[in-house]
Motif scaffolding. Sequence first.
Motif, mmCIF file in Angstrom:
data_model
loop_
_atom_site.group_PDB
_atom_site.id
_atom_site.type_symbol
_atom_site.label_atom_id
_atom_site.label_comp_id
_atom_site.label_asym_id
_atom_site.label_seq_id
_atom_site.Cartn_x
_atom_site.Cartn_y
_atom_site.Cartn_z
ATOM 1 N N VAL A 20 5.756 1.710 4.433
ATOM 2 C CA VAL A 20 6.112 0.382 3.929
ATOM 3 C C VAL A 20 6.819 -0.416 5.027
ATOM 4 C CG1 VAL A 20 7.544 -0.868 2.248
ATOM 5 C CG2 VAL A 20 6.180 1.107 1.516
ATOM 6 N N GLN A 21 7.741 0.223 5.749
ATOM 7 C CA GLN A 21 8.445 -0.452 6.840
ATOM 8 C C GLN A 21 7.493 -0.807 7.974
ATOM 9 O OE1 GLN A 21 11.603 2.324 7.727
ATOM 10 N NE2 GLN A 21 12.956 1.461 6.175
ATOM 11 N N LEU A 22 6.570 0.091 8.301
ATOM 12 C CA LEU A 22 5.582 -0.173 9.344
ATOM 13 C C LEU A 22 4.739 -1.386 8.977
ATOM 14 C CD1 LEU A 22 3.938 0.889 11.912
ATOM 15 C CD2 LEU A 22 2.419 1.885 10.203
ATOM 16 N N ALA A 23 4.288 -1.432 7.744
ATOM 17 C CA ALA A 23 3.457 -2.553 7.301
ATOM 18 C C ALA A 23 4.200 -3.878 7.432
ATOM 19 C CB ALA A 23 3.004 -2.336 5.857
ATOM 20 N N GLY A 24 5.480 -3.875 7.084
ATOM 21 C CA GLY A 24 6.270 -5.102 7.190
ATOM 22 C C GLY A 24 6.489 -5.547 8.623
ATOM 23 N N ALA A 25 6.531 -4.598 9.537
ATOM 24 C CA ALA A 25 6.826 -4.917 10.934
ATOM 25 C C ALA A 25 5.580 -5.181 11.779
ATOM 26 C CB ALA A 25 7.627 -3.778 11.565
ATOM 27 N N CYS A 26 4.414 -4.751 11.309
ATOM 28 C CA CYS A 26 3.194 -4.827 12.128
ATOM 29 C C CYS A 26 2.067 -5.508 11.360
ATOM 30 C CB CYS A 26 2.762 -3.423 12.544
ATOM 31 S SG CYS A 26 3.994 -2.520 13.473
ATOM 32 N N ALA A 27 2.283 -6.739 10.975
ATOM 33 C CA ALA A 27 1.340 -7.449 10.115
ATOM 34 C C ALA A 27 -0.033 -7.644 10.752
ATOM 35 C CB ALA A 27 1.915 -8.806 9.715
ATOM 36 N N GLY A 28 -0.153 -7.532 12.060
ATOM 37 C CA GLY A 28 -1.434 -7.756 12.733
ATOM 38 C C GLY A 28 -2.301 -6.522 12.897
ATOM 39 N N LEU A 29 -1.887 -5.388 12.346
ATOM 40 C CA LEU A 29 -2.677 -4.159 12.498
ATOM 41 C C LEU A 29 -4.092 -4.345 11.963
ATOM 42 C CD1 LEU A 29 -0.324 -1.194 11.489
ATOM 43 C CD2 LEU A 29 -1.301 -1.657 13.727
ATOM 44 N N THR A 30 -5.072 -3.820 12.691
ATOM 45 C CA THR A 30 -6.452 -3.866 12.230
ATOM 46 C C THR A 30 -6.971 -2.485 11.838
ATOM 47 O OG1 THR A 30 -7.292 -3.665 14.481
ATOM 48 C CG2 THR A 30 -7.004 -5.903 13.609
ATOM 49 N N CYS A 31 -6.387 -1.441 12.392
ATOM 50 C CA CYS A 31 -6.824 -0.078 12.093
ATOM 51 C C CYS A 31 -5.584 0.786 11.910
ATOM 52 C CB CYS A 31 -7.678 0.457 13.244
ATOM 53 S SG CYS A 31 -8.271 2.132 12.978
ATOM 54 N N LEU A 32 -5.573 1.561 10.830
ATOM 55 C CA LEU A 32 -4.423 2.422 10.556
ATOM 56 C C LEU A 32 -4.930 3.785 10.098
ATOM 57 C CD1 LEU A 32 -1.341 2.748 10.303
ATOM 58 C CD2 LEU A 32 -1.541 1.839 7.975
ATOM 59 N N ASP A 33 -4.495 4.816 10.805
ATOM 60 C CA ASP A 33 -4.866 6.191 10.458
ATOM 61 C C ASP A 33 -3.587 6.938 10.114
ATOM 62 O OD1 ASP A 33 -5.700 8.831 10.268
ATOM 63 O OD2 ASP A 33 -7.027 8.703 11.996
ATOM 64 N N ILE A 34 -3.389 7.180 8.831
ATOM 65 C CA ILE A 34 -2.222 7.936 8.382
ATOM 66 C C ILE A 34 -2.672 9.211 7.680
ATOM 67 C CG2 ILE A 34 -0.496 6.103 8.367
ATOM 68 C CD1 ILE A 34 -1.125 5.554 5.467
ATOM 69 N N SER A 35 -3.762 9.760 8.194
ATOM 70 C CA SER A 35 -4.302 11.010 7.676
ATOM 71 C C SER A 35 -3.272 12.120 7.785
ATOM 72 C CB SER A 35 -5.554 11.404 8.462
ATOM 73 O OG SER A 35 -6.555 10.435 8.333
ATOM 74 N N PHE A 36 -3.384 13.097 6.901
ATOM 75 C CA PHE A 36 -2.539 14.288 6.895
ATOM 76 C C PHE A 36 -1.071 13.991 6.631
ATOM 77 C CE2 PHE A 36 -6.167 15.130 9.642
ATOM 78 C CZ PHE A 36 -6.670 16.287 9.086
ATOM 79 N N THR A 37 -0.788 12.858 6.012
ATOM 80 C CA THR A 37 0.596 12.521 5.684
ATOM 81 C C THR A 37 0.815 12.714 4.184
ATOM 82 O OG1 THR A 37 0.117 10.178 5.330
ATOM 83 C CG2 THR A 37 0.766 10.838 7.566
ATOM 84 N N ASN A 38 2.050 12.569 3.767
ATOM 85 C CA ASN A 38 2.423 12.782 2.377
ATOM 86 C C ASN A 38 2.699 11.450 1.672
ATOM 87 O OD1 ASN A 38 2.909 14.459 0.195
ATOM 88 N ND2 ASN A 38 5.093 14.595 0.613
ATOM 89 N N VAL A 39 1.972 10.398 2.080
ATOM 90 C CA VAL A 39 2.211 9.075 1.508
ATOM 91 C C VAL A 39 1.644 8.985 0.093
ATOM 92 C CG1 VAL A 39 2.298 7.954 3.752
ATOM 93 C CG2 VAL A 39 0.134 8.077 2.530
ATOM 94 N N SER A 40 2.164 8.042 -0.663
ATOM 95 C CA SER A 40 1.784 7.878 -2.065
ATOM 96 C C SER A 40 0.945 6.623 -2.263
ATOM 97 C CB SER A 40 3.048 7.775 -2.916
ATOM 98 O OG SER A 40 3.724 6.569 -2.599
ATOM 99 N N ASP A 41 0.388 6.501 -3.471
ATOM 100 C CA ASP A 41 -0.349 5.288 -3.827
ATOM 101 C C ASP A 41 0.531 4.048 -3.712
ATOM 102 O OD1 ASP A 41 -3.103 5.831 -4.601
ATOM 103 O OD2 ASP A 41 -2.271 7.087 -6.164
ATOM 104 N N ARG A 42 1.797 4.194 -4.019
ATOM 105 C CA ARG A 42 2.721 3.058 -3.934
ATOM 106 C C ARG A 42 2.802 2.520 -2.497
ATOM 107 N NH1 ARG A 42 8.941 3.335 -5.993
ATOM 108 N NH2 ARG A 42 9.419 1.161 -5.700
ATOM 109 N N ALA A 43 2.830 3.429 -1.531
ATOM 110 C CA ALA A 43 2.867 3.012 -0.123
ATOM 111 C C ALA A 43 1.552 2.340 0.267
ATOM 112 C CB ALA A 43 3.138 4.206 0.773
ATOM 113 N N ILE A 44 0.450 2.848 -0.241
ATOM 114 C CA ILE A 44 -0.853 2.260 0.086
ATOM 115 C C ILE A 44 -0.952 0.847 -0.483
ATOM 116 C CG2 ILE A 44 -3.361 2.514 -0.163
ATOM 117 C CD1 ILE A 44 -1.799 4.560 1.727
#
Length: 137
Positions: A14-38
């Motif tokens: 969530v913090q990354l998304a707020g700080a890097c609004a211009g991202l075009t590709c994001l690979d967060i495979s193998f992490t423990n993130v939730s639907d809420r973060a997505i």
Amino acid sequence: SCSLSSRVTSRGIVQLAGACAGLTCLDISFTNVSDRAIAALGVLTQLTTLRLHKCSRITGASLPTLLAKCLKLDQLNLCATATTPQNLALYLAKCMGTRKIRVNLLSDKDLPPTVDIWCGICNKNIFVCLSSYVAVP
């Protein structure tokens, strides 16, 4: 590495998304993130590719929110998540309209890792890794 990815949290995403609004590709495979973060990744309006391979807490419930906001997203890897093909179809039907997106739901256990392909030009076998993408209209 897997040891680093296990320390990535939903809060961090969530913090990354707020700080890097211009991202075009994001690979967060193998992490423990939730639907809420997505769902929070919806602020990444330039996002075209999202890889969530082996994020076992992802059910797909966040997809309508994500896809409604990330209109450029056209590649989504949900391989080895808790998202089922039935849930994916339900979630995509809510928000896609005529928009197309390539979604990978297949894991390495669903298909063999390589396939024999015969090359008629050079008369040799070529081993090609399978690309397990399906198009969802």
